[in-house]
Motif scaffolding. Structure first.
Motif, PDB file in Angstrom:
ATOM      1  N   PHE A  61       0.819  -1.349  -0.104  1.00 45.23           N
ATOM      2  CA  PHE A  61       0.096   0.033   0.186  1.00 45.23           C
ATOM      3  C   PHE A  61       0.951   1.124   0.205  1.00 45.23           C
ATOM      4  O   PHE A  61       0.432   2.338  -0.644  1.00 45.23           O
ATOM      5  CB  PHE A  61      -0.966   0.068   1.180  1.00 45.23           C
ATOM      6  N   MET A  62       2.009   1.211   0.735  1.00 47.01           N
ATOM      7  CA  MET A  62       2.904   2.373   0.748  1.00 47.01           C
ATOM      8  C   MET A  62       3.394   2.740  -0.732  1.00 47.01           C
ATOM      9  O   MET A  62       3.401   4.011  -1.088  1.00 47.01           O
ATOM     10  CB  MET A  62       3.964   2.101   1.481  1.00 47.01           C
ATOM     11  N   ASN A  63       3.794   1.675  -1.452  1.00 49.76           N
ATOM     12  CA  ASN A  63       4.380   1.817  -2.895  1.00 49.76           C
ATOM     13  C   ASN A  63       3.106   1.997  -3.628  1.00 49.76           C
ATOM     14  O   ASN A  63       3.379   2.845  -4.883  1.00 49.76           O
ATOM     15  CB  ASN A  63       5.169   0.541  -3.229  1.00 49.76           C
ATOM     16  N   VAL A  64       1.992   1.654  -3.583  1.00 51.76           N
ATOM     17  CA  VAL A  64       0.895   2.081  -4.343  1.00 51.76           C
ATOM     18  C   VAL A  64       0.708   3.474  -4.183  1.00 51.76           C
ATOM     19  O   VAL A  64       0.467   4.281  -5.197  1.00 51.76           O
ATOM     20  CB  VAL A  64      -0.465   1.512  -4.073  1.00 51.76           C
ATOM     21  N   PHE A  65       0.806   4.348  -3.110  1.00 53.49           N
ATOM     22  CA  PHE A  65       0.586   5.818  -2.838  1.00 53.49           C
ATOM     23  C   PHE A  65       1.633   6.368  -3.735  1.00 53.49           C
ATOM     24  O   PHE A  65       1.478   7.340  -4.268  1.00 53.49           O
ATOM     25  CB  PHE A  65       0.823   5.902  -1.284  1.00 53.49           C
ATOM     26  N   GLY A  66       2.972   5.987  -3.611  1.00 50.77           N
ATOM     27  CA  GLY A  66       4.169   6.468  -4.182  1.00 50.77           C
ATOM     28  C   GLY A  66       3.927   6.277  -5.694  1.00 50.77           C
ATOM     29  O   GLY A  66       4.251   7.386  -6.571  1.00 50.77           O
ATOM     30  N   CYS A  67       3.649   4.993  -6.440  1.00 47.42           N
ATOM     31  CA  CYS A  67       3.465   5.191  -7.820  1.00 47.42           C
ATOM     32  C   CYS A  67       2.359   5.940  -8.511  1.00 47.42           C
ATOM     33  O   CYS A  67       2.451   6.737  -9.301  1.00 47.42           O
ATOM     34  CB  CYS A  67       3.044   3.383  -8.140  1.00 47.42           C
ATOM     35  N   LEU A  68       1.361   6.042  -7.733  1.00 44.63           N
ATOM     36  CA  LEU A  68      -0.052   6.893  -8.149  1.00 44.63           C
ATOM     37  C   LEU A  68       0.294   8.385  -7.981  1.00 44.63           C
ATOM     38  O   LEU A  68      -0.214   9.170  -8.818  1.00 44.63           O
ATOM     39  CB  LEU A  68      -1.329   6.543  -7.387  1.00 44.63           C
ATOM     40  N   GLY A  69       1.048   8.689  -6.785  1.00 45.61           N
ATOM     41  CA  GLY A  69       1.152  10.141  -6.565  1.00 45.61           C
ATOM     42  C   GLY A  69       2.281  10.652  -7.610  1.00 45.61           C
ATOM     43  O   GLY A  69       2.144  11.720  -7.684  1.00 45.61           O
ATOM     44  N   ALA A  70       3.298   9.806  -7.766  1.00 49.28           N
ATOM     45  CA  ALA A  70       4.175  10.229  -9.048  1.00 49.28           C
ATOM     46  C   ALA A  70       3.657  10.341 -10.262  1.00 49.28           C
ATOM     47  O   ALA A  70       3.968  11.426 -11.043  1.00 49.28           O
ATOM     48  CB  ALA A  70       5.462   9.330  -8.982  1.00 49.28           C
ATOM     49  N   LEU A  71       2.738   9.379 -10.678  1.00 48.72           N
ATOM     50  CA  LEU A  71       2.222   9.585 -12.147  1.00 48.72           C
ATOM     51  C   LEU A  71       1.102  10.517 -12.119  1.00 48.72           C
ATOM     52  O   LEU A  71       1.283  11.463 -13.050  1.00 48.72           O
ATOM     53  CB  LEU A  71       1.550   8.112 -12.409  1.00 48.72           C
ATOM     54  N   ARG A  72       0.466  10.757 -11.326  1.00 45.63           N
ATOM     55  CA  ARG A  72      -0.748  11.788 -11.289  1.00 45.63           C
ATOM     56  C   ARG A  72      -0.594  13.139 -10.594  1.00 45.63           C
ATOM     57  O   ARG A  72      -1.383  13.975 -10.440  1.00 45.63           O
ATOM     58  CB  ARG A  72      -2.121  11.047 -10.291  1.00 45.63           C
ATOM     59  N   ASN A  73       0.808  13.286 -10.060  1.00 45.84           N
ATOM     60  CA  ASN A  73       1.157  14.493  -9.491  1.00 45.84           C
ATOM     61  C   ASN A  73       0.146  14.817  -8.136  1.00 45.84           C
ATOM     62  O   ASN A  73      -0.286  16.026  -8.183  1.00 45.84           O
ATOM     63  CB  ASN A  73       1.153  15.715 -10.567  1.00 45.84           C
ATOM     64  N   ALA A  74      -0.044  13.598  -7.519  1.00 40.04           N
ATOM     65  CA  ALA A  74      -1.208  14.010  -6.502  1.00 40.04           C
ATOM     66  C   ALA A  74      -0.333  14.130  -5.168  1.00 40.04           C
ATOM     67  O   ALA A  74       0.454  13.382  -4.679  1.00 40.04           O
ATOM     68  CB  ALA A  74      -1.942  12.723  -6.164  1.00 40.04           C
ATOM     69  N   THR A  75      -0.370  15.585  -4.560  1.00 40.61           N
ATOM     70  CA  THR A  75       0.866  15.807  -3.552  1.00 40.61           C
ATOM     71  C   THR A  75       0.033  15.239  -2.196  1.00 40.61           C
ATOM     72  O   THR A  75       0.763  14.704  -1.182  1.00 40.61           O
ATOM     73  CB  THR A  75       0.532  17.132  -3.293  1.00 40.61           C
ATOM     74  N   CYS A  76      -1.453  14.537  -2.018  1.00 37.97           N
ATOM     75  CA  CYS A  76      -1.883  14.016  -0.903  1.00 37.97           C
ATOM     76  C   CYS A  76      -1.418  12.637  -0.790  1.00 37.97           C
ATOM     77  O   CYS A  76      -0.885  12.354   0.300  1.00 37.97           O
ATOM     78  CB  CYS A  76      -3.504  14.154  -0.913  1.00 37.97           C
ATOM     79  N   LEU A  77      -1.287  12.115  -2.008  1.00 35.61           N
ATOM     80  CA  LEU A  77      -0.593  10.509  -2.049  1.00 35.61           C
ATOM     81  C   LEU A  77       0.643  10.741  -1.763  1.00 35.61           C
ATOM     82  O   LEU A  77       1.211   9.756  -1.159  1.00 35.61           O
ATOM     83  CB  LEU A  77      -1.136  10.011  -3.366  1.00 35.61           C
ATOM     84  N   LEU A  78       1.432  11.503  -2.319  1.00 35.77           N
ATOM     85  CA  LEU A  78       2.756  11.669  -1.947  1.00 35.77           C
ATOM     86  C   LEU A  78       3.305  11.991  -0.543  1.00 35.77           C
ATOM     87  O   LEU A  78       4.209  11.522  -0.006  1.00 35.77           O
ATOM     88  CB  LEU A  78       3.336  12.558  -3.107  1.00 35.77           C
ATOM     89  N   ARG A  79       2.331  12.782   0.000  1.00 32.37           N
ATOM     90  CA  ARG A  79       2.634  12.806   1.337  1.00 32.37           C
ATOM     91  C   ARG A  79       2.365  11.970   2.099  1.00 32.37           C
ATOM     92  O   ARG A  79       3.176  11.415   3.205  1.00 32.37           O
ATOM     93  CB  ARG A  79       1.779  14.369   1.793  1.00 32.37           C
ATOM     94  N   THR A  80       1.325  11.092   2.110  1.00 31.05           N
ATOM     95  CA  THR A  80       1.107   9.964   2.587  1.00 31.05           C
ATOM     96  C   THR A  80       2.215   8.924   2.511  1.00 31.05           C
ATOM     97  O   THR A  80       2.713   8.246   3.701  1.00 31.05           O
ATOM     98  CB  THR A  80      -0.166   9.136   2.169  1.00 31.05           C
ATOM     99  N   PHE A  81       2.370   8.664   1.227  1.00 32.35           N
ATOM    100  CA  PHE A  81       3.894   7.887   1.007  1.00 32.35           C
ATOM    101  C   PHE A  81       5.121   8.467   1.850  1.00 32.35           C
ATOM    102  O   PHE A  81       5.811   7.652   2.410  1.00 32.35           O
ATOM    103  CB  PHE A  81       4.302   7.681  -0.334  1.00 32.35           C
ATOM    104  N   LEU A  82       5.457   9.516   1.836  1.00 29.31           N
ATOM    105  CA  LEU A  82       6.495  10.228   2.716  1.00 29.31           C
ATOM    106  C   LEU A  82       6.280  10.024   3.999  1.00 29.31           C
ATOM    107  O   LEU A  82       7.344   9.809   4.690  1.00 29.31           O
ATOM    108  CB  LEU A  82       6.621  11.769   2.274  1.00 29.31           C
ATOM    109  N   GLY A  83       5.200  10.147   4.516  1.00 28.30           N
ATOM    110  CA  GLY A  83       5.011  10.174   6.020  1.00 28.30           C
ATOM    111  C   GLY A  83       5.180   8.416   6.623  1.00 28.30           C
ATOM    112  O   GLY A  83       5.790   8.335   7.446  1.00 28.30           O
ATOM    113  N   ILE A  84       4.587   7.623   5.689  1.00 24.93           N
ATOM    114  CA  ILE A  84       4.787   6.203   6.045  1.00 24.93           C
ATOM    115  C   ILE A  84       6.293   5.980   6.034  1.00 24.93           C
ATOM    116  O   ILE A  84       6.954   5.199   6.989  1.00 24.93           O
ATOM    117  CB  ILE A  84       3.977   5.276   5.149  1.00 24.93           C
ATOM    118  N   LEU A  85       6.914   6.303   5.074  1.00 24.48           N
ATOM    119  CA  LEU A  85       8.332   6.059   4.808  1.00 24.48           C
ATOM    120  C   LEU A  85       9.268   6.604   6.077  1.00 24.48           C
ATOM    121  O   LEU A  85      10.199   6.027   6.472  1.00 24.48           O
ATOM    122  CB  LEU A  85       8.889   6.468   3.626  1.00 24.48           C
TER     123      LEU A  85
END
Length: 299
Positions: A61-85
């Motif tokens: 789930f962490m890397n799903v957030f990272g992949c989708l956030g990187a492709l869709r430029n979604a800052t909310c997903l990238l922040r979630t990925f960054l927080g978990i990491l």
């Protein structure tokens, strides 16, 4: 623009690799859980299959957030990925520091867990396989010595023990396993009654705790290198995610500024006059020319 794309697709590729690895972990855990015998009693504190499923699910789930956030430029997903990491990174550093500070207590706790594992050796198939692997890998037997197997009800060396394996040790303690084409699972029978010199010819007499600590000291650089590489990869992912979020925010601010400027220009254009006024005469225009223009205008 090129730097933005480099950060974006580098983050996506890294997350995709870990996403595939997490899927493999989850699949291995589910397979191990299904293939495990249903009538086996779990004596382990934590089921290894459940550990694989849990770690794999968090990574998935962490890397799903990272992949989708990187492709869709979604800052909310990238922040979630960054927080978990960041949480995982801080936990790893904290556990390492605490393990180094309280190393003696960790060794004592490890010894207690290993003794408990000897007691439940025949009760859990996963535990049995883990202990056999450790004893064959590190060429050891028991925790401190091979006589520790007397703590197990099946291998207890007493006259009142009716088990056929009384005073024996598991076959994984035997010294000649690698040279045998057919495995002799009874090679450790009666070894606990033997003296030290004769027992060394049949089984490994060194304890597994000492062998594991010795192996860890000899391979300290290897373990430190692997741990450092993992931390470096995590730090790189943190930097890539933070840089991607920063680039997206800068681009969003630029777009908002352009929209604001466009709205301001449209608002100003509403107040422009529909007919241009007469040009003001300059200083070089003669009075005669001005009178001619005035008369022509009256006619």
């Amino acid at each position: 623009m090129r730097g933005y794309r480099t950060i974006k697709y580098s983050l996506f590729c890294c997350c995709y690799v870990f996403w595939v690895a997490s899927s493999v972990l989850v699949a291995a855990g589910v397979y191990a859980k299904i293939a495990k015998e249903k009538d086996v009693i779990d004596t382990l504190t934590i089921d290894p299959a459940l550990v694989l499923i849990l770690i794999g699910s968090v990574m998935f789930f962490m890397n799903v957030f990272g992949c989708l956030g990187a492709l869709r430029n979604a800052t909310c997903l990238l922040r979630t990925f960054l927080g978990i990491l960041l949480v995982i990174l801080l936990l790893q550093i904290g556990v390492t520091v605490l393990g180094y500070i309280f190393s003696e207590r960790v060794i004592q706790r490890t010894e207690q867990l290993m003794l408990r594992a000897l007691v439940g050796y025949r009760e859990d198939l996963d535990l049995e396989n883990i202990i056999d692997f450790i004893q064959k890998k590190f060429q050891c037997c028991g925790v401190q010595a091979f006589t520790d197997w007397s703590l197990n009800a099946y291998f207890n060396c007493s006259e009142t023990n009716p088990s056929l394996e009384a005073c024996a040790v598991p076959f994984s303690c035997c010294t000649g396993l690698q040279s045998q084409t057919v495995m002799n699972t009874m090679c450790g029978y009666g070894v606990q009654r033997a003296e030290g010199s004769s027992a060394q010819e049949e089984v490994y007499t060194a304890g597994c705790l000492e062998q594991i600590l010795r192996w860890s000291k000899h391979h300290l650089l290897l373990g430190g290198g692997l741990a450092g590489t993992l931390l470096l990869v995590e730090v790189c992912l943190v930097c890539l995610a933070a840089a991607q979020i920063s680039r997206i925010q800068v681009e969003q601010q630029r777009v908002e500024q352009q929209k604001a400027e466009s709205r301001q220009r449209r608002k100003e254009s509403l107040w422009l006059p529909t007919v241009s006024p007469f040009p003001e005469p300059d200083a070089n225009t003669s009075s005669y020319t001005l009178r001619q223009r005035a008369e022509a205008h009256r006619d």
